[in-house]
Design an enzyme around this catalytic site. Structure first.
Site, PDB file in Angstrom:
ATOM      1  N   ARG A   1     -10.941  -0.299  14.414  1.00  0.00           N
ATOM      2  CA  ARG A   1     -10.694   0.458  13.182  1.00  0.00           C
ATOM      3  C   ARG A   1     -11.588  -0.195  12.133  1.00  0.00           C
ATOM      4  O   ARG A   1     -12.783  -0.006  12.153  1.00  0.00           O
ATOM      5  CB  ARG A   1      -9.187   0.385  12.866  1.00  0.00           C
ATOM      6  CG  ARG A   1      -8.673   1.403  11.913  1.00  0.00           C
ATOM      7  CD  ARG A   1      -7.166   1.333  11.746  1.00  0.00           C
ATOM      8  NE  ARG A   1      -6.681   0.084  11.165  1.00  0.00           N
ATOM      9  CZ  ARG A   1      -5.453  -0.144  10.758  1.00  0.00           C
ATOM     10  NH1 ARG A   1      -4.531   0.799  10.879  1.00  0.00           N
ATOM     11  NH2 ARG A   1      -5.110  -1.292  10.238  1.00  0.00           N
TER      12      ARG A   1
ATOM     13  N   MET B   1      12.959  24.130   4.401  1.00  0.00           N
ATOM     14  CA  MET B   1      12.122  23.461   3.407  1.00  0.00           C
ATOM     15  C   MET B   1      12.959  22.667   2.401  1.00  0.00           C
ATOM     16  O   MET B   1      12.636  21.527   2.057  1.00  0.00           O
ATOM     17  CB  MET B   1      11.266  24.498   2.673  1.00  0.00           C
ATOM     18  CG  MET B   1      10.249  23.870   1.738  1.00  0.00           C
ATOM     19  SD  MET B   1       9.311  25.086   0.815  1.00  0.00           S
ATOM     20  CE  MET B   1       8.345  25.853   2.111  1.00  0.00           C
TER      21      MET B   1
ATOM     22  N   TYR C   1      17.055  29.054  10.710  1.00  0.00           N
ATOM     23  CA  TYR C   1      15.899  29.745  11.280  1.00  0.00           C
ATOM     24  C   TYR C   1      15.848  29.559  12.795  1.00  0.00           C
ATOM     25  O   TYR C   1      16.102  28.476  13.314  1.00  0.00           O
ATOM     26  CB  TYR C   1      14.608  29.183  10.693  1.00  0.00           C
ATOM     27  CG  TYR C   1      14.383  29.531   9.249  1.00  0.00           C
ATOM     28  CD1 TYR C   1      14.231  30.850   8.841  1.00  0.00           C
ATOM     29  CD2 TYR C   1      14.312  28.527   8.291  1.00  0.00           C
ATOM     30  CE1 TYR C   1      14.018  31.163   7.505  1.00  0.00           C
ATOM     31  CE2 TYR C   1      14.085  28.828   6.949  1.00  0.00           C
ATOM     32  CZ  TYR C   1      13.942  30.148   6.562  1.00  0.00           C
ATOM     33  OH  TYR C   1      13.726  30.454   5.247  1.00  0.00           O
TER      34      TYR C   1
ATOM     35  N   LYS D   1       0.840  -1.198   0.000  1.00  0.00           N
ATOM     36  CA  LYS D   1       0.000   0.000   0.000  1.00  0.00           C
ATOM     37  C   LYS D   1       0.880   1.255   0.000  1.00  0.00           C
ATOM     38  O   LYS D   1       2.076   1.178   0.325  1.00  0.00           O
ATOM     39  CB  LYS D   1      -0.924  -0.026   1.224  1.00  0.00           C
ATOM     40  CG  LYS D   1      -0.191  -0.046   2.565  1.00  0.00           C
ATOM     41  CD  LYS D   1      -1.119  -0.435   3.708  1.00  0.00           C
ATOM     42  CE  LYS D   1      -0.361  -0.463   5.034  1.00  0.00           C
ATOM     43  NZ  LYS D   1      -1.203  -1.007   6.117  1.00  0.00           N
TER      44      LYS D   1
HETATM   45  C1  LIG Z   1      -0.354  -1.906   6.831  1.00  0.00           C
HETATM   46  C2  LIG Z   1      -0.916  -3.210   7.266  1.00  0.00           C
HETATM   47  C3  LIG Z   1      -0.093  -4.345   7.389  1.00  0.00           C
HETATM   48  C4  LIG Z   1       1.411  -4.286   7.267  1.00  0.00           C
HETATM   49  O1  LIG Z   1       1.977  -3.984   8.525  1.00  0.00           O
HETATM   50  P1  LIG Z   1       3.553  -3.923   8.775  1.00  0.00           P
HETATM   51  O2  LIG Z   1       3.672  -3.625  10.213  1.00  0.00           O
HETATM   52  O3  LIG Z   1       4.054  -2.827   7.907  1.00  0.00           O
HETATM   53  O4  LIG Z   1       4.121  -5.235   8.383  1.00  0.00           O
HETATM   54  C5  LIG Z   1      -0.698  -5.547   7.658  1.00  0.00           C
HETATM   55  N1  LIG Z   1      -2.032  -5.653   7.837  1.00  0.00           N
HETATM   56  C6  LIG Z   1      -2.849  -4.575   7.778  1.00  0.00           C
HETATM   57  C7  LIG Z   1      -4.303  -4.748   8.014  1.00  0.00           C
HETATM   58  C8  LIG Z   1      -2.322  -3.328   7.504  1.00  0.00           C
HETATM   59  O5  LIG Z   1      -3.125  -2.247   7.464  1.00  0.00           O
END
Ligand SMILES: *Cc1c(COP(=O)(O)O)cnc(C)c1O
Length: 379
Positions: free
Chosen positions: A149, A319, A271, A56
């Site tokens: 979630r 930046m 800064y 993802k």
């Molecule tokens: C992002 C995600 C993972 C991957 O988790 P990692 O800790 O990066 O290995 C696995 N399962 C779900 C449901 C996720 O949202």
């Protein structure tokens, strides 16, 4: 597949960069051979569970196309993405992979899911109804056991158990849950979630399970299930909050030095004048800043790496620029055009993340589009 020339840092030192015109201000070097070794590591640790890759968010910012192509070459057959759009993009790259979509089947996305042969991770009774209404088929059932979630609540699982017809159109590929605290193996919620999952999945059609993400993979088989979902561990980040990192680095963030200045008089850097120089000293001004995803919060709190030597980040990160105190580097060994590693060399991703009060995941996924991505190794 068309791709840029593999980039190999000169073995004589990590600061050598091949000539390009113009030289990129910031480089994100992704070592696909290291990615492949990490994949084998997590796959072996997870065995006999199968290992899926979580790609993802553009493969955690590293670039979906090269990462997915290389993982496929290494024998990875199953992939998780967050959104239907990410799934469509991955389908174009990997026609034969099994692709799971974590957002599931939002209303209106069913046709797109079917057209690209994506497997939704169904998160609620509504999604189950949507998917069934659109013809149903293969899907994962996500059971929430403590994240609050996504996922079916205990009540929703009871409803499905009482009305099995609701699942009639669904070919259950896996039953999945996600652990909230696997990064802290001793956390009591781990056992609570595993216990609840065991209880709830028995009320659903019999199917293989998917539990562990990167941290769970390195715990015991209970934390894994039949299919693990490896993300950060593939990309070289430490999945644990309180243990040594079980994988090797994949990413190097390199910043071109724009200017080297020998400072002979008292003064301050950047800064807010937050760093007072101790003359005589030598500063390198580097062409990567918070616009590139190098966090502003690490100013005065982190080191960079020049030719393997740790050198402090001084003053606030701007930046487009970051100042490094390179007094430890001899004057004739450092000049404009050389590159400093902000992540990599003697400085780990997780160290930068800790200095910014965050985790490696956030650092990787925020690395900016201005950085030129270069890939080491085949894909
Ligand atoms: C992002 C995600 C993972 C991957 O988790 P990692 O800790 O990066 O290995 C696995 N399962 C779900 C449901 C996720 O949202």
């Amino acid at each position: 597949m068309a791709h840029p020339q593999p980039f190999r840092p000169d073995p004589s030192g990590p600061v050598a960069i091949e000539a390009t015109d113009p030289p990129p201000p910031g480089l994100l070097v992704v070592d696909l051979d290291a990615l492949a070794r990490n994949f084998r590591r997590v796959r072996d640790a997870a065995s006999p569970a199968e290992c899926a890759a979580v790609v993802k968010a553009d493969a955690y910012g590293l670039g979906l196309a090269p990462v997915a192509a290389r993982l496929w070459l290494e024998g990875c057959k199953r992939f998780f993405v967050a959104t239907v759009d990410e799934g469509r993009e991955l389908r174009r790259l990997l026609p034969d992979a099994v692709i799971y979509v974590l957002e599931g089947a939002p209303a209106g996305a069913e046709a797109a899911l079917h057209a690209s042969h994506l497997v939704p991770v169904l998160n609620s009774l509504e999604q189950i109804a949507c998917w069934t209404g659109a013809g149903g088929g293969k899907a994962v059932l996500h059971v929430d056991t403590g994240m609050s979630r996504l996922g079916l609540t205990e009540r929703e699982v009871e409803t499905l158990a009482a009305q099995p017809g609701l699942l009639a159109g669904i070919d259950v590929d896996h039953v999945l849950t996600h652990l909230a605290c696997a990064d802290v193996p001793s956390h009591e919620l781990n056992a609570t979630q595993l216990y609840l999952f065991e209880r709830l999945r028995r009320k659903l059609p019999a199917a293989p399970t998917s539990i562990g993400a990167s941290a769970g993979i390195f715990l015991d088989p209970e934390h894994r299930g039949d299919l693990v979902r490896a993300g950060i561990g593939l990309y070289g980040g430490n999945p644990f909050a309180d243990r040594a990192c079980p994988v090797e680095p994949v990413v190097t963030l390199r910043a071109r030095i724009v200017q080297v200045r020998d400072v002979c008089a008292a003064g301050t850097v950047g800064y807010g004048a937050t760093h007072a120089v101790q003359p005589p000293c030598r500063l390198a001004v580097c062409a990567v800043g918070y616009a590139d995803g190098y966090p502003r919060a690490v100013g005065n709190r982190c080191a960079a790496s020049f030719d393997g030597v740790r050198v402090p980040v001084v003053g606030r990160v701007s930046m487009d620029l970051t100042c490094i105190d390179v007094s430890a580097i001899p004057a004739d060994a450092i000049r404009p055009g050389d590159y400093v590693d902000l992540i990599g060399g003697a400085v780990t991703l997780d160290e930068v993340a800790a200095a910014a009060n965050t985790i490696g995941y956030e650092i990787l996924t925020r690395l900016g589009s201005r950085l030129e991505r270069r890939y080491i190794g085949e894909f």
